[in-house]
Motif scaffolding. Structure first.
Motif, PDB file in Angstrom:
ATOM      1  N   GLU A   1     -44.065  30.194  50.496  1.00  0.00           N
ATOM      2  CA  GLU A   1     -44.002  29.464  49.226  1.00  0.00           C
ATOM      3  C   GLU A   1     -42.714  28.660  49.205  1.00  0.00           C
ATOM      4  O   GLU A   1     -41.667  29.127  49.657  1.00  0.00           O
ATOM      5  N   LEU A   2     -42.806  27.433  48.689  1.00  0.00           N
ATOM      6  CA  LEU A   2     -41.642  26.560  48.586  1.00  0.00           C
ATOM      7  C   LEU A   2     -41.423  26.163  47.133  1.00  0.00           C
ATOM      8  O   LEU A   2     -42.337  25.665  46.473  1.00  0.00           O
ATOM      9  N   LYS A   3     -40.207  26.387  46.662  1.00  0.00           N
ATOM     10  CA  LYS A   3     -39.833  26.018  45.306  1.00  0.00           C
ATOM     11  C   LYS A   3     -38.776  24.916  45.357  1.00  0.00           C
ATOM     12  O   LYS A   3     -37.799  25.015  46.093  1.00  0.00           O
ATOM     13  N   VAL A   4     -38.987  23.878  44.556  1.00  0.00           N
ATOM     14  CA  VAL A   4     -38.095  22.727  44.558  1.00  0.00           C
ATOM     15  C   VAL A   4     -37.473  22.571  43.174  1.00  0.00           C
ATOM     16  O   VAL A   4     -38.198  22.447  42.170  1.00  0.00           O
ATOM     17  N   THR A   5     -36.163  22.598  43.125  1.00  0.00           N
ATOM     18  CA  THR A   5     -35.448  22.406  41.860  1.00  0.00           C
ATOM     19  C   THR A   5     -35.094  20.935  41.716  1.00  0.00           C
ATOM     20  O   THR A   5     -34.384  20.365  42.560  1.00  0.00           O
ATOM     21  N   VAL A   6     -35.598  20.313  40.638  1.00  0.00           N
ATOM     22  CA  VAL A   6     -35.396  18.895  40.390  1.00  0.00           C
ATOM     23  C   VAL A   6     -34.605  18.741  39.100  1.00  0.00           C
ATOM     24  O   VAL A   6     -34.893  19.408  38.098  1.00  0.00           O
ATOM     25  N   GLN A   7     -33.625  17.862  39.121  1.00  0.00           N
ATOM     26  CA  GLN A   7     -32.847  17.616  37.908  1.00  0.00           C
ATOM     27  C   GLN A   7     -33.762  17.133  36.786  1.00  0.00           C
ATOM     28  O   GLN A   7     -34.626  16.287  36.986  1.00  0.00           O
ATOM     29  N   GLY A   8     -33.540  17.687  35.591  1.00  0.00           N
ATOM     30  CA  GLY A   8     -34.323  17.294  34.423  1.00  0.00           C
ATOM     31  C   GLY A   8     -35.491  18.204  34.119  1.00  0.00           C
ATOM     32  O   GLY A   8     -36.155  18.022  33.093  1.00  0.00           O
ATOM     33  N   TYR A   9     -35.749  19.178  35.011  1.00  0.00           N
ATOM     34  CA  TYR A   9     -36.852  20.112  34.798  1.00  0.00           C
ATOM     35  C   TYR A   9     -36.300  21.533  34.697  1.00  0.00           C
ATOM     36  O   TYR A   9     -35.446  21.944  35.490  1.00  0.00           O
ATOM     37  N   ASP A  10     -36.801  22.267  33.709  1.00  0.00           N
ATOM     38  CA  ASP A  10     -36.289  23.611  33.455  1.00  0.00           C
ATOM     39  C   ASP A  10     -36.717  24.603  34.529  1.00  0.00           C
ATOM     40  O   ASP A  10     -35.988  25.547  34.836  1.00  0.00           O
ATOM     41  N   GLU A  11     -37.885  24.414  35.094  1.00  0.00           N
ATOM     42  CA  GLU A  11     -38.410  25.351  36.079  1.00  0.00           C
ATOM     43  C   GLU A  11     -38.594  24.658  37.425  1.00  0.00           C
ATOM     44  O   GLU A  11     -38.917  23.461  37.477  1.00  0.00           O
ATOM     45  N   PRO A  12     -38.417  25.390  38.527  1.00  0.00           N
ATOM     46  CA  PRO A  12     -38.668  24.806  39.844  1.00  0.00           C
ATOM     47  C   PRO A  12     -40.132  24.418  40.007  1.00  0.00           C
ATOM     48  O   PRO A  12     -41.031  25.023  39.421  1.00  0.00           O
ATOM     49  N   LEU A  13     -40.368  23.396  40.804  1.00  0.00           N
ATOM     50  CA  LEU A  13     -41.711  22.921  41.079  1.00  0.00           C
ATOM     51  C   LEU A  13     -42.179  23.481  42.419  1.00  0.00           C
ATOM     52  O   LEU A  13     -41.395  23.641  43.352  1.00  0.00           O
ATOM     53  N   THR A  14     -43.468  23.772  42.508  1.00  0.00           N
ATOM     54  CA  THR A  14     -44.039  24.270  43.755  1.00  0.00           C
ATOM     55  C   THR A  14     -44.385  23.093  44.654  1.00  0.00           C
ATOM     56  O   THR A  14     -45.012  22.119  44.220  1.00  0.00           O
ATOM     57  N   ALA A  15     -43.962  23.190  45.913  1.00  0.00           N
ATOM     58  CA  ALA A  15     -44.197  22.100  46.851  1.00  0.00           C
ATOM     59  C   ALA A  15     -45.177  22.525  47.934  1.00  0.00           C
ATOM     60  O   ALA A  15     -45.247  23.700  48.304  1.00  0.00           O
ATOM     61  N   LYS A  16     -45.910  21.564  48.441  1.00  0.00           N
ATOM     62  CA  LYS A  16     -46.778  21.816  49.586  1.00  0.00           C
ATOM     63  C   LYS A  16     -46.283  20.984  50.757  1.00  0.00           C
ATOM     64  O   LYS A  16     -45.686  19.909  50.584  1.00  0.00           O
ATOM     65  N   VAL A  17     -46.531  21.469  51.969  1.00  0.00           N
ATOM     66  CA  VAL A  17     -46.100  20.767  53.168  1.00  0.00           C
ATOM     67  C   VAL A  17     -47.159  19.724  53.547  1.00  0.00           C
ATOM     68  O   VAL A  17     -48.320  20.058  53.749  1.00  0.00           O
ATOM     69  N   VAL A  18     -46.735  18.472  53.631  1.00  0.00           N
ATOM     70  CA  VAL A  18     -47.634  17.392  54.031  1.00  0.00           C
ATOM     71  C   VAL A  18     -47.648  17.265  55.551  1.00  0.00           C
ATOM     72  O   VAL A  18     -48.693  17.105  56.167  1.00  0.00           O
ATOM     73  N   GLY A  19     -46.489  17.338  56.173  1.00  0.00           N
ATOM     74  CA  GLY A  19     -46.372  17.238  57.618  1.00  0.00           C
ATOM     75  C   GLY A  19     -44.999  17.689  58.059  1.00  0.00           C
ATOM     76  O   GLY A  19     -44.030  17.602  57.293  1.00  0.00           O
ATOM     77  N   ALA A  20     -44.902  18.199  59.287  1.00  0.00           N
ATOM     78  CA  ALA A  20     -43.626  18.686  59.796  1.00  0.00           C
ATOM     79  C   ALA A  20     -43.570  18.526  61.299  1.00  0.00           C
ATOM     80  O   ALA A  20     -44.587  18.607  61.991  1.00  0.00           O
ATOM     81  N   SER A  21     -42.377  18.292  61.829  1.00  0.00           N
ATOM     82  CA  SER A  21     -42.161  18.165  63.265  1.00  0.00           C
ATOM     83  C   SER A  21     -41.003  19.063  63.673  1.00  0.00           C
ATOM     84  O   SER A  21     -39.861  18.850  63.236  1.00  0.00           O
TER      85      SER A  21
END
Length: 335
Positions: free
Chosen positions: A180-200
Motif C-alpha cells: 500500500e502506498l500513501k501520499v501526503t499532499v499539501q492542502g489535504y487533511d488525510e493521505p491519498l492512496t496511490a497506485k503504481v502506473v509503471g516502474a523501472s
C-alpha cells in the motif's frame, strides 16, 4: 576610461598652476644661493638656510598633492563610479570598469521554494511484515512463516507531481515491495492512496497516480532541459529527509555524467549518467526534485555518498523524459 562614462573632461595642464610658479621661484633662489664663481656648485651647505630647504619641500608637496586631488576629482586614473550597474541585475560595476558577478537575492530562492513546494509530496511505503517462528518449546515443529495482518510502515521517500491530473514521479526503490502506498499532499487533511502506473528497477524510476478528492487540479512541476544547466549553476533540492517534511537545501551542480554502483537486496545496481550536487541529500530525499533557478526539474534526487559530505546524485531530467513513455504504457514493472 569606463565605456559607460559619456562625459568628457579636459586634462589639467600642470604648467598653468600658481603652485608651479612658486616652486620655480624658490628653486631659482636655491640655485643662486648654493653656487659661486663660474657657476661651480658650492660643496658646503653653510651658504643655504634651512628655511629655503623647507620652503622648497612644502611647495613640491603641495604641487603633488594638488595634482592628485585634481586627478581624483577628474577621474583621470579610473572608471567613472557613476557607471555602476543600476539595472537591478546580478552584476556590480566597479570603479575600474570591471564587472563582478554577484549572487541573486535570497528572495528569488525563496520564491522558487514557495512555488515548487506544493507539488512535492511525501510517499509512505506500507508492507505486510513477515517473520519466522520455531515450534513450541523448540520441538520438531520447525520454523514457520508468519505475517502481520495489517501493512506496516516500511519506509518513506519523496515524489512530485509532473501532471496536474495526479501523476507523480519518484524512485522505484521508494515504492518497491509495497502493499500500500500513501501520499501526503499539501492542502489535504488525510493521505491519498496511490497506485503504481509503471516502474523501472534499472532506471530507478516510477510513476504513481492519485485521484483528487475534491476534483481540483494538483500543482505540478515542469521538467526542464538539463542540457541548459551548467556545472556551477545553483540547484535546489526539496524533500522529506528523515521525515522532516518539505526541507529545502541549496547547492551547485558539481558534475554531470557520473557512474556509481550501489549494493541493494538484488545485488550491485549500477547507475549511469547521474548529476552530482553538493546540495544536501539524505535518507527520505529520494524521489524528490532537483530544481534550477527557474523552478524547473533538472533531476530527481536518488543517492548520496554516505562516507562524504556534499556528494549527492540525481537522475537527469533527460533520462526521465525518455523513460516516461514506457512507464506510462507498459504496466507496473519495467526492466
Amino acid at each position: 576610461m569606463n565605456e559607460m562614462n559619456d562625459e568628457r573632461r579636459e586634462p589639467m595642464t600642470v604648467y598653468e598652476t600658481p603652485l608651479v610658479a612658486s616652486y620655480e621661484k624658490e628653486m631659482s633662489a636655491f640655485r643662486s644661493q648654493s653656487s659661486r664663481g663660474n657657476g661651480i656648485p658650492n660643496k658646503r651647505r653653510s651658504g643655504v638656510s634651512f628655511s629655503a630647504y623647507l620652503a622648497s619641500f612644502l611647495v613640491g608637496a603641495m604641487l603633488v598633492g594638488g595634482f592628485g586631488y585634481a586627478a581624483d576629482r577628474s577621474n583621470l586614473f579610473g572608471g567613472d563610479s557613476s557607471g555602476s550597474d543600476t539595472s537591478g541585475g546580478s552584476s556590480t560595476q566597479t570603479a575600474s570598469g570591471i564587472t563582478a558577478a554577484s549572487l541573486k537575492s535570497k528572495g528569488d530562492i525563496a520564491n522558487v521554494f514557495e512555488s515548487a513546494s506544493p507539488a512535492v509530496v511525501k510517499i509512505e511505503n506500507y508492507a505486510v511484515q513477515t517473520y519466522s517462528s520455531r515450534g513450541l518449546f523448540g520441538g520438531r515443529g520447525g520454523s514457520q512463516q508468519r505475517s502481520t495482518s495489517e501493512p506496516m510502515l516500511a519506509g518513506s521517500g519523496t515524489g512530485f507531481f509532473y501532471s496536474t491530473d495526479g501523476y507523480i514521479l519518484t524512485n522505484e526503490h521508494v515504492i518497491a515491495d509495497a502493499d500500500e502506498l500513501k501520499v501526503t499532499v499539501q492542502g489535504y487533511d488525510e493521505p491519498l492512496t496511490a497506485k503504481v502506473v509503471g516502474a523501472s528497477y534499472e532506471l530507478d524510476l516510477a510513476v504513481l497516480k492519485v485521484e483528487s478528492p475534491d476534483g481540483q487540479a494538483f500543482p505540478a512541476l515542469k521538467l526542464g532541459d538539463v542540457d541548459q544547466t551548467s556545472i556551477g549553476d545553483w540547484v535546489i533540492a526539496i524533500g522529506n529527509p528523515y521525515g522532516l517534511d518539505h526541507t529545502m537545501t541549496l547547492g551547485v551542480l558539481s558534475a554531470k555524467g557520473r557512474e556509481i554502483t550501489i549494493a541493494d537486496e538484488q545485488g550491485p545496481h549500477k547507475y549511469v549518467n547521474l548529476l552530482q550536487t553538493d546540495a544536501s541529500i539524505n535518507s527520505g530525499n529520494s524521489g524528490g526534485p532537483l530544481l534550477n533557478e527557474q523552478g524547473e526539474v533538472v533531476g530527481m534526487n536518488t543517492a548520496v555518498n554516505a562516507e562524504a559530505q556534499g556528494i549527492g546524485f540525481a537522475i537527469p531530467s533527460s533520462v526521465i523524459k525518455e523513460a516516461l513513455g514506457k512507464l506510462m504504457n507498459t504496466g507496473p514493472v519495467v526492466s
